[in-house]
Design an enzyme around this catalytic site. Structure first.
Site, PDB file in Angstrom:
ATOM      1  N   HIS A   4      -0.792  11.269  -1.859  1.00 14.47           N
ATOM      2  CA  HIS A   4      -2.091  10.906  -1.277  1.00 14.47           C
ATOM      3  C   HIS A   4      -2.926  12.099  -0.854  1.00 14.47           C
ATOM      4  O   HIS A   4      -4.114  12.209  -1.188  1.00 14.47           O
ATOM      5  CB  HIS A   4      -1.882   9.976  -0.078  1.00 14.47           C
ATOM      6  CG  HIS A   4      -3.148   9.562   0.591  1.00 14.47           C
ATOM      7  ND1 HIS A   4      -3.777  10.333   1.550  1.00 14.47           N
ATOM      8  CD2 HIS A   4      -3.939   8.472   0.416  1.00 14.47           C
ATOM      9  CE1 HIS A   4      -4.876   9.727   1.942  1.00 14.47           C
ATOM     10  NE2 HIS A   4      -5.001   8.593   1.279  1.00 14.47           N
ATOM     11  N   ASP A  54       0.129  -1.990   4.361  1.00 14.65           N
ATOM     12  CA  ASP A  54       1.323  -1.148   4.521  1.00 14.65           C
ATOM     13  C   ASP A  54       2.563  -2.009   4.748  1.00 14.65           C
ATOM     14  O   ASP A  54       3.679  -1.593   4.458  1.00 14.65           O
ATOM     15  CB  ASP A  54       1.164  -0.225   5.742  1.00 14.65           C
ATOM     16  CG  ASP A  54       0.001   0.738   5.588  1.00 14.65           C
ATOM     17  OD1 ASP A  54      -0.217   1.235   4.475  1.00 14.65           O
ATOM     18  OD2 ASP A  54      -0.695   0.989   6.599  1.00 14.65           O
ATOM     19  N   LYS A  79      -6.913   9.985  -7.204  1.00 13.77           N
ATOM     20  CA  LYS A  79      -7.236  10.638  -5.935  1.00 13.77           C
ATOM     21  C   LYS A  79      -7.796  12.025  -6.235  1.00 13.77           C
ATOM     22  O   LYS A  79      -7.064  12.943  -6.606  1.00 13.77           O
ATOM     23  CB  LYS A  79      -5.949  10.718  -5.127  1.00 13.77           C
ATOM     24  CG  LYS A  79      -6.100  10.975  -3.666  1.00 13.77           C
ATOM     25  CD  LYS A  79      -7.025  10.023  -2.975  1.00 13.77           C
ATOM     26  CE  LYS A  79      -6.390   9.005  -2.085  1.00 13.77           C
ATOM     27  NZ  LYS A  79      -7.402   8.127  -1.454  1.00 13.77           N
ATOM     28  N   GLU A  94      -4.590   4.523  -7.924  1.00 16.70           N
ATOM     29  CA  GLU A  94      -5.825   5.140  -7.431  1.00 16.70           C
ATOM     30  C   GLU A  94      -5.894   6.599  -7.854  1.00 16.70           C
ATOM     31  O   GLU A  94      -5.024   7.397  -7.504  1.00 16.70           O
ATOM     32  CB  GLU A  94      -5.887   5.044  -5.899  1.00 16.70           C
ATOM     33  CG  GLU A  94      -7.186   5.641  -5.380  1.00 16.70           C
ATOM     34  CD  GLU A  94      -7.250   5.767  -3.863  1.00 16.70           C
ATOM     35  OE1 GLU A  94      -6.481   5.107  -3.151  1.00 16.70           O
ATOM     36  OE2 GLU A  94      -8.108   6.555  -3.411  1.00 16.70           O
ATOM     37  N   HIS A 113       0.824  -1.212   0.000  1.00 18.72           N
ATOM     38  CA  HIS A 113       0.000   0.000   0.000  1.00 18.72           C
ATOM     39  C   HIS A 113       0.861   1.266   0.000  1.00 18.72           C
ATOM     40  O   HIS A 113       1.679   1.456   0.891  1.00 18.72           O
ATOM     41  CB  HIS A 113      -0.875  -0.010   1.254  1.00 18.72           C
ATOM     42  CG  HIS A 113      -1.845   1.116   1.352  1.00 18.72           C
ATOM     43  ND1 HIS A 113      -1.871   1.982   2.412  1.00 18.72           N
ATOM     44  CD2 HIS A 113      -2.836   1.521   0.516  1.00 18.72           C
ATOM     45  CE1 HIS A 113      -2.843   2.855   2.245  1.00 18.72           C
ATOM     46  NE2 HIS A 113      -3.443   2.607   1.098  1.00 18.72           N
ATOM     47  N   ARG A 114       0.663   2.121  -0.988  1.00 20.90           N
ATOM     48  CA  ARG A 114       1.475   3.341  -1.200  1.00 20.90           C
ATOM     49  C   ARG A 114       2.962   2.972  -1.307  1.00 20.90           C
ATOM     50  O   ARG A 114       3.831   3.692  -0.804  1.00 20.90           O
ATOM     51  CB  ARG A 114       1.253   4.358  -0.081  1.00 20.90           C
ATOM     52  CG  ARG A 114      -0.222   4.665   0.191  1.00 20.90           C
ATOM     53  CD  ARG A 114      -0.424   5.708   1.259  1.00 20.90           C
ATOM     54  NE  ARG A 114      -1.827   5.768   1.679  1.00 20.90           N
ATOM     55  CZ  ARG A 114      -2.293   6.465   2.711  1.00 20.90           C
ATOM     56  NH1 ARG A 114      -1.454   7.203   3.418  1.00 20.90           N
ATOM     57  NH2 ARG A 114      -3.568   6.455   3.005  1.00 20.90           N
ATOM     58  N   ASP A 151      -1.255   6.401  -5.190  1.00 21.93           N
ATOM     59  CA  ASP A 151      -2.267   7.445  -5.418  1.00 21.93           C
ATOM     60  C   ASP A 151      -1.716   8.457  -6.418  1.00 21.93           C
ATOM     61  O   ASP A 151      -0.550   8.833  -6.347  1.00 21.93           O
ATOM     62  CB  ASP A 151      -2.568   8.169  -4.105  1.00 21.93           C
ATOM     63  CG  ASP A 151      -2.969   7.205  -3.009  1.00 21.93           C
ATOM     64  OD1 ASP A 151      -4.051   6.604  -3.118  1.00 21.93           O
ATOM     65  OD2 ASP A 151      -2.189   7.031  -2.047  1.00 21.93           O
ATOM     66  N   GLU A 206       0.134  -0.460  -4.573  1.00 20.14           N
ATOM     67  CA  GLU A 206      -0.980   0.494  -4.712  1.00 20.14           C
ATOM     68  C   GLU A 206      -0.367   1.873  -4.577  1.00 20.14           C
ATOM     69  O   GLU A 206       0.491   2.111  -3.717  1.00 20.14           O
ATOM     70  CB  GLU A 206      -2.019   0.269  -3.616  1.00 20.14           C
ATOM     71  CG  GLU A 206      -3.293   1.113  -3.761  1.00 20.14           C
ATOM     72  CD  GLU A 206      -3.279   2.454  -3.032  1.00 20.14           C
ATOM     73  OE1 GLU A 206      -4.265   3.179  -3.146  1.00 20.14           O
ATOM     74  OE2 GLU A 206      -2.272   2.805  -2.362  1.00 20.14           O
TER      75      GLU A 206
HETATM   76  O1  G3P Z   1      -6.702   2.009  -2.742  1.00 19.15           O
HETATM   77  C1  G3P Z   1      -6.920   1.556  -1.445  1.00 19.15           C
HETATM   78  C2  G3P Z   1      -6.654   2.623  -0.420  1.00 19.15           C
HETATM   79  O2  G3P Z   1      -5.430   3.240  -0.695  1.00 19.15           O
HETATM   80  C3  G3P Z   1      -7.745   3.648  -0.360  1.00 19.15           C
HETATM   81  O3  G3P Z   1      -7.579   4.582   0.666  1.00 19.15           O
HETATM   82  O4  G3P Z   1      -6.877   6.714   1.648  1.00 19.15           O
HETATM   83  O5  G3P Z   1      -5.267   4.831   1.556  1.00 19.15           O
HETATM   84  O6  G3P Z   1      -5.887   6.024  -0.517  1.00 19.15           O
HETATM   85  P1  G3P Z   1      -6.351   5.582   0.838  1.00 19.15           P
HETATM   86 MG    MG Z   2      -4.861   4.866  -2.051  1.00 19.65          MG
END
Ligand code: G3P
Ligand code: MG
Length: 255
Positions: free
Chosen positions: A58, A241, A120, A118, A16-17, A45, A43
């Site tokens: 993000h 994460d 954003k 993603e 994640h990120r 943003d 993943e």
């Molecule tokens: O894409 C999944 C997740 O990243 C969505 O929430 O706020 O972490 O971008 P956020």
């Molecule tokens: Mg995200």
């Protein structure tokens, strides 16, 4: 006729990120760290600066993850390139620069990685404009087997779909909790997957989604014991994460 989706070898674990537990989120270093730790997918943003440049970030503002202040929508590339986006995370990351979408795509291609990108939508800019800028660049750089485009913002996804069909652009419907009308929403987008908050998912909804043929991804579990039941329900992937926490616990892909 149901859409024909690319044959994505979707991994059980997605960073994640980037590997954001161990490196500043959404940076080139975080993606390299994910790759070095053995993860094939991240993943990330993406949003637009004031000058229209797509960047990997993000928040709507700079404050949390840089040494600057202000809203991204009011800044240009020259201004954000001066920022340090690593030192907030740790001294060892000092000097990290904000990645543009182009920087990041170059790295993902070099490392042969897949991305859940993603869209954003955090500023007053429209999601449609974001999709208009981002989608052609994604399609130019990455094969559809290594790409999922997701967003909480429905108009962004609708516009993205108008730019490319399901065989070229896998779309993930991102929701805080899966809505009653999830099926209609997926069908309207020829979606490949649903991405949802793992704490708000039910076994029943999981079974419905899987029975309908969609992939189901969950954000952002970092507690493998608490998450364990979701694998049994049929969840495909965890966007974590710190995916190493799940080592030896997540089932093998496709089982
Ligand atoms: O894409 C999944 C997740 O990243 C969505 O929430 O706020 O972490 O971008 P956020
Ligand atoms: Mg995200």
């Amino acid at each position: 006729m149901p859409p024909s989706h690319p044959a994505i070898a979707l991994p059980r674990l997605i960073a994640h990120r980037g590997l954001s537990a161990h490196a500043p989120e959404n940076t080139l270093t975080a993606v390299k760290a994910a790759h070095d730790a053995g993860y094939q997918w991240v993943e990330l943003d993406v949003q637009l600066l004031g000058d229209g440049t797509p960047v990997i970030w993000h928040d709507a503002t700079l404050k949390r993850c840089s040494d600057g202040h202000g809203r991204l929508a009011t800044l240009d590339l020259a201004a954000v390139r001066k920022l340090d986006v690593g030192a907030w995370f740790g001294d060892g990351f000092r000097g990290e620069r904000m990645a543009t979408l182009s920087d990041m795509l170059e790295l993902l291609v070099e490392l042969d990685m897949g991305v859940n990108m993603e869209l954003k939508v955090t500023s007053k800019r429209s999601g449609t404009e974001l999709a208009e800028v981002v989608v052609p660049r994604l399609l130019k750089s990455l094969p559809p087997e290594r790409l999922i485009l997701s967003s909480f913002d429905q108009p962004s996804l609708q516009h993205a779909r108008s730019l490319a069909d399901a065989s070229l652009l896998p779309i993930g419907v991102l929701t805080e909790s899966v809505p009653e009308k999830w099926r209609a929403r997926c069908e309207a987008l020829d979606a490949y997957s649903i991405h949802t908050d793992w704490t708000r998912l039910s076994a029943r909804r999981t079974r419905e989604i899987k029975a309908a043929g969609y992939r189901l991804l969950c954000y952002t579990p970092n507690d493998p014991a608490a998450f364990a039941q979701r694998w049994e329900w049929g969840v495909d992937s965890a966007i974590s994460d710190d995916p190493a926490l799940f080592s030896g616990i997540a089932p093998p892909p496709g089982t």
